[in-house]
Scaffold this active site. Structure first.
Site, PDB file in Angstrom:
ATOM      1  N   ARG A   1       1.726  -6.236  -3.632  1.00  0.00           N
ATOM      2  CA  ARG A   1       1.725  -7.214  -3.053  1.00  0.00           C
ATOM      3  C   ARG A   1       0.420  -7.997  -3.133  1.00  0.00           C
ATOM      4  NH1 ARG A   1       3.424  -4.842   2.518  1.00  0.00           N
ATOM      5  NH2 ARG A   1       2.024  -3.666   2.027  1.00  0.00           N
TER       6      ARG A   1
ATOM      7  N   THR B   1      -0.918   6.149  -2.867  1.00  0.00           N
ATOM      8  CA  THR B   1      -0.194   4.911  -2.817  1.00  0.00           C
ATOM      9  C   THR B   1       0.266   4.508  -4.179  1.00  0.00           C
ATOM     10  OG1 THR B   1      -0.419   2.692  -2.379  1.00  0.00           O
ATOM     11  CG2 THR B   1      -2.648   3.688  -3.021  1.00  0.00           C
TER      12      THR B   1
ATOM     13  N   ALA C   1       8.958  -6.016 -21.483  1.00  0.00           N
ATOM     14  CA  ALA C   1       9.520  -7.276 -20.867  1.00  0.00           C
ATOM     15  C   ALA C   1       8.899  -8.308 -21.417  1.00  0.00           C
ATOM     16  CB  ALA C   1       8.839  -6.966 -19.238  1.00  0.00           C
ATOM     17  N   GLU C   2       9.579  -9.242 -21.184  1.00  0.00           N
ATOM     18  CA  GLU C   2       9.353 -10.562 -22.107  1.00  0.00           C
ATOM     19  C   GLU C   2       8.207 -11.449 -21.429  1.00  0.00           C
ATOM     20  OE1 GLU C   2      12.299  -9.343 -22.472  1.00  0.00           O
ATOM     21  OE2 GLU C   2      12.118  -9.420 -24.563  1.00  0.00           O
TER      22      GLU C   2
ATOM     23  N   GLY D   1      -3.761   5.321   1.911  1.00  0.00           N
ATOM     24  CA  GLY D   1      -4.188   4.094   1.266  1.00  0.00           C
ATOM     25  C   GLY D   1      -5.291   3.345   1.791  1.00  0.00           C
ATOM     26  N   ASP D   2      -5.772   2.258   1.549  1.00  0.00           N
ATOM     27  CA  ASP D   2      -6.774   1.454   1.953  1.00  0.00           C
ATOM     28  C   ASP D   2      -6.940   1.560   3.472  1.00  0.00           C
ATOM     29  OD1 ASP D   2      -8.829  -0.643   1.144  1.00  0.00           O
ATOM     30  OD2 ASP D   2      -7.588  -1.631   2.787  1.00  0.00           O
TER      31      ASP D   2
ATOM     32  N   LYS E   1      18.859 -12.987 -27.281  1.00  0.00           N
ATOM     33  CA  LYS E   1      19.769 -13.651 -26.067  1.00  0.00           C
ATOM     34  C   LYS E   1      19.395 -13.047 -24.658  1.00  0.00           C
ATOM     35  CE  LYS E   1      22.592 -16.339 -28.486  1.00  0.00           C
ATOM     36  NZ  LYS E   1      22.725 -15.794 -29.930  1.00  0.00           N
TER      37      LYS E   1
ATOM     38  N   ARG F   1       2.459   4.458  10.907  1.00  0.00           N
ATOM     39  CA  ARG F   1       1.314   3.577  11.132  1.00  0.00           C
ATOM     40  C   ARG F   1       1.171   3.633  12.776  1.00  0.00           C
ATOM     41  NH1 ARG F   1       4.164   1.238   6.559  1.00  0.00           N
ATOM     42  NH2 ARG F   1       2.668   1.236   4.850  1.00  0.00           N
TER      43      ARG F   1
ATOM     44  N   ASP G   1       0.714   1.717  -5.219  1.00  0.00           N
ATOM     45  CA  ASP G   1       0.459   0.516  -5.845  1.00  0.00           C
ATOM     46  C   ASP G   1      -0.752   0.564  -6.739  1.00  0.00           C
ATOM     47  OD1 ASP G   1       2.435  -0.976  -4.191  1.00  0.00           O
ATOM     48  OD2 ASP G   1       0.967  -0.975  -2.544  1.00  0.00           O
TER      49      ASP G   1
ATOM     50  N   VAL H   1      -5.013  21.142  -0.808  1.00  0.00           N
ATOM     51  CA  VAL H   1      -5.834  21.284   0.319  1.00  0.00           C
ATOM     52  C   VAL H   1      -5.497  22.688   0.992  1.00  0.00           C
ATOM     53  CG1 VAL H   1      -6.342  20.371   2.537  1.00  0.00           C
ATOM     54  CG2 VAL H   1      -6.007  18.795   0.623  1.00  0.00           C
TER      55      VAL H   1
ATOM     56  N   ASP I   1      -4.062   0.162  -5.907  1.00  0.00           N
ATOM     57  CA  ASP I   1      -4.816  -0.863  -5.443  1.00  0.00           C
ATOM     58  C   ASP I   1      -6.153  -0.568  -4.844  1.00  0.00           C
ATOM     59  OD1 ASP I   1      -3.702   0.310  -3.462  1.00  0.00           O
ATOM     60  OD2 ASP I   1      -2.912  -1.513  -2.420  1.00  0.00           O
TER      61      ASP I   1
ATOM     62  N   GLY J   1       1.660   4.007   3.605  1.00  0.00           N
ATOM     63  CA  GLY J   1       2.993   4.352   2.940  1.00  0.00           C
ATOM     64  C   GLY J   1       3.008   5.753   2.144  1.00  0.00           C
TER      65      GLY J   1
HETATM   66  P1  ADP Z   1      -2.120   2.399   3.968  1.00  0.00           P
HETATM   67  O1  ADP Z   1      -3.079   3.422   4.239  1.00  0.00           O
HETATM   68  O2  ADP Z   1      -1.014   2.896   3.018  1.00  0.00           O
HETATM   69  O3  ADP Z   1      -2.856   1.221   3.335  1.00  0.00           O
HETATM   70  P2  ADP Z   1      -1.696   1.175   6.422  1.00  0.00           P
HETATM   71  O4  ADP Z   1      -2.684  -0.278   5.929  1.00  0.00           O
HETATM   72  O5  ADP Z   1      -0.690   0.803   7.042  1.00  0.00           O
HETATM   73  O6  ADP Z   1      -1.455   2.141   5.399  1.00  0.00           O
HETATM   74  O7  ADP Z   1      -2.676   1.959   7.231  1.00  0.00           O
HETATM   75  C1  ADP Z   1      -2.327   3.074   7.767  1.00  0.00           C
HETATM   76  C2  ADP Z   1      -3.056   3.562   9.033  1.00  0.00           C
HETATM   77  O8  ADP Z   1      -4.410   3.580   9.160  1.00  0.00           O
HETATM   78  C3  ADP Z   1      -2.764   2.204  10.086  1.00  0.00           C
HETATM   79  O9  ADP Z   1      -1.398   2.334  11.004  1.00  0.00           O
HETATM   80  C4  ADP Z   1      -3.864   2.589  11.187  1.00  0.00           C
HETATM   81  O10 ADP Z   1      -3.648   3.470  12.158  1.00  0.00           O
HETATM   82  C5  ADP Z   1      -5.049   2.939  10.288  1.00  0.00           C
HETATM   83  N1  ADP Z   1      -5.976   2.065  10.275  1.00  0.00           N
HETATM   84  C6  ADP Z   1      -5.727   0.850   9.281  1.00  0.00           C
HETATM   85  N2  ADP Z   1      -6.572   0.177   9.568  1.00  0.00           N
HETATM   86  C7  ADP Z   1      -7.673   0.600  10.239  1.00  0.00           C
HETATM   87  C8  ADP Z   1      -8.769   0.031  10.631  1.00  0.00           C
HETATM   88  N3  ADP Z   1      -9.453  -0.957   9.978  1.00  0.00           N
HETATM   89  N4  ADP Z   1      -9.535   1.003  11.509  1.00  0.00           N
HETATM   90  C9  ADP Z   1      -9.008   2.121  11.923  1.00  0.00           C
HETATM   91  N5  ADP Z   1      -7.738   2.639  11.519  1.00  0.00           N
HETATM   92  C10 ADP Z   1      -6.952   1.890  10.591  1.00  0.00           C
END
Ligand code: ADP
Length: 319
Positions: free
Chosen positions: A171, A125, A186-187, A102-103, A214, A72, A127, A23, A129, A11
């Site tokens: 999520r 990201t 926000a309430e 991200g993760d 209200k 992705r 999020d 970089v 997260d 993302g």
């Molecule tokens: P984000 O990095 O934002 O969390 P995704 O979860 O879609 O987004 O991961 C981005 C890309 O990283 C995936 O499309 C894939 O190519 C690679 N990726 C995700 N998980 C793995 C994994 N377990 N091993 C190798 N590559 C991964």
């Protein structure tokens, strides 16, 4: 290390461009050749690798999204896909890689590092997260985007004396909802980390009504349930009509905030420094305004907690 590369994956998030710029220019300042890889891991496997100069990252620090584009890739999750990526890098004599994502992107980055290719991650990201960093790149901008929307919704909510249920991204992590909800007054704030009964929400609405309030704004993170479901249950349980707004992808876009530009610049520079020192398998992050480094292994195992004090404060202040 003389040749390094950078890619953005998963993302997109505001501030990624600031990190790419940092970089490239930090690398050049050390006399390195810095390559940009287009379309994330997919582009890496296809050899979409271009030498960047200082001017190629000019005029991008203020832009949202990522000039390197993102993607992705299922293939990259496989051993063969990762070997293919490493082969493309080695073919150009590149010895180090910075992955901004991200993760999921970090799981890919860790695999490259495990296979002996020096790789450093930058948490990008909206999020917030990711464990091991107090803030991810893009989160601050996203919170401000949501806040701007809440302020606008509040104007119409006040004028028409209405209740709004606003759905925001998140999520598994409720940070966008919590930060924007607290700063937007926000309430009620509904986040995946805290189980809230709907009658608690309606109770607060009815108590507010008794005091003559209200209009109300309820923020729900997408990971809880769709905003429409909350609206329906408020109707069923309290007979109150609400309006629903789903903010969606506007939260991903926009010019990065000053904080995200700073963070991207600092994380980008640090990532290059670590590669230069021969480090790998780590993420750069921020803790108490200091740039830090954390092993990917810890990023994946340490729980990413929500700030419950902040959550309680939001309840105290929204009576
Ligand atoms: P984000 O990095 O934002 O969390 P995704 O979860 O879609 O987004 O991961 C981005 C890309 O990283 C995936 O499309 C894939 O190519 C690679 N990726 C995700 N998980 C793995 C994994 N377990 N091993 C190798 N590559 C991964």
């Amino acid at each position: 290390m003389q040749k390094i590369a950078v890619l953005t994956s998963g993302g997109d998030a505001p501030g990624m461009n600031a990190a790419v710029r940092a970089v490239v220019r930090r690398g050049i300042s050390y006399g390195m050749e810095v390559y940009g890889i287009y379309h994330g891991y997919e582009g890496l496997m296809q050899g979409q690798i271009t030498l960047m100069d200082a001017g190629s990252v000019g005029d991008i620090i203020q832009r949202g999204g990522t000039i390197l584009h993102s993607s992705r890739s299922e293939e990259f999750k496989t051993d063969a896909g990762q070997q293919k990526g490493i082969a493309e890098l080695r073919r150009k004599g590149i010895e180090g890689l910075v992955v901004i994502g991200g993760d999921g992107s970090f799981r890919g980055a860790q695999k490259l590092s495990d296979k002996g290719f020096s790789t450093i991650g930058i948490p990008g990201t909206i999020d917030n997260d990711i464990s091991g960093t107090e803030m991810t790149l893009g989160f601050d901008t996203a919170v401000n985007t949501v806040l701007e929307a809440i302020d606008k919704i509040r104007d119409t909510a006040t004028s028409h004396e209405r209740i709004f249920v606003v759905e925001v991204m998140g999520r598994h992590c409720g940070d966008i909802a919590l930060w924007a909800g607290l700063s937007g007054g926000a309430e009620s704030i509904l986040i995946p980390e805290v189980n809230v009964e709907i009658n608690d929400v309606t109770h607060r609405l009815l108590e507010g009504n008794k005091r003559g309030k209200k209009h109300s704004i309820i923020i729900v993170a997408e990971g809880v349930c769709p905003a429409s479901e909350i609206a329906q249950r408020i109707k069923e349980e309290a007979g109150l009509d609400t309006r629903v707004t789903v903010l969606g992808h506007v939260q991903r876009g926009g010019s990065p905030s000053a904080f995200d530009r700073m963070l991207g610049s600092r994380l980008g520079a640090k990532a290059v420094d670590l590669l230069r020192e021969g480090q790998s398998g780590k993420m750069v992050g921020i803790q108490r305004n200091r740039i830090t480094e954390v092993d990917f292994a810890d990023v994946f195992t340490i729980e990413n907690d929500i700030d419950l004090d902040m959550y309680e404060l939001s309840k105290t202040l929204s009576i």
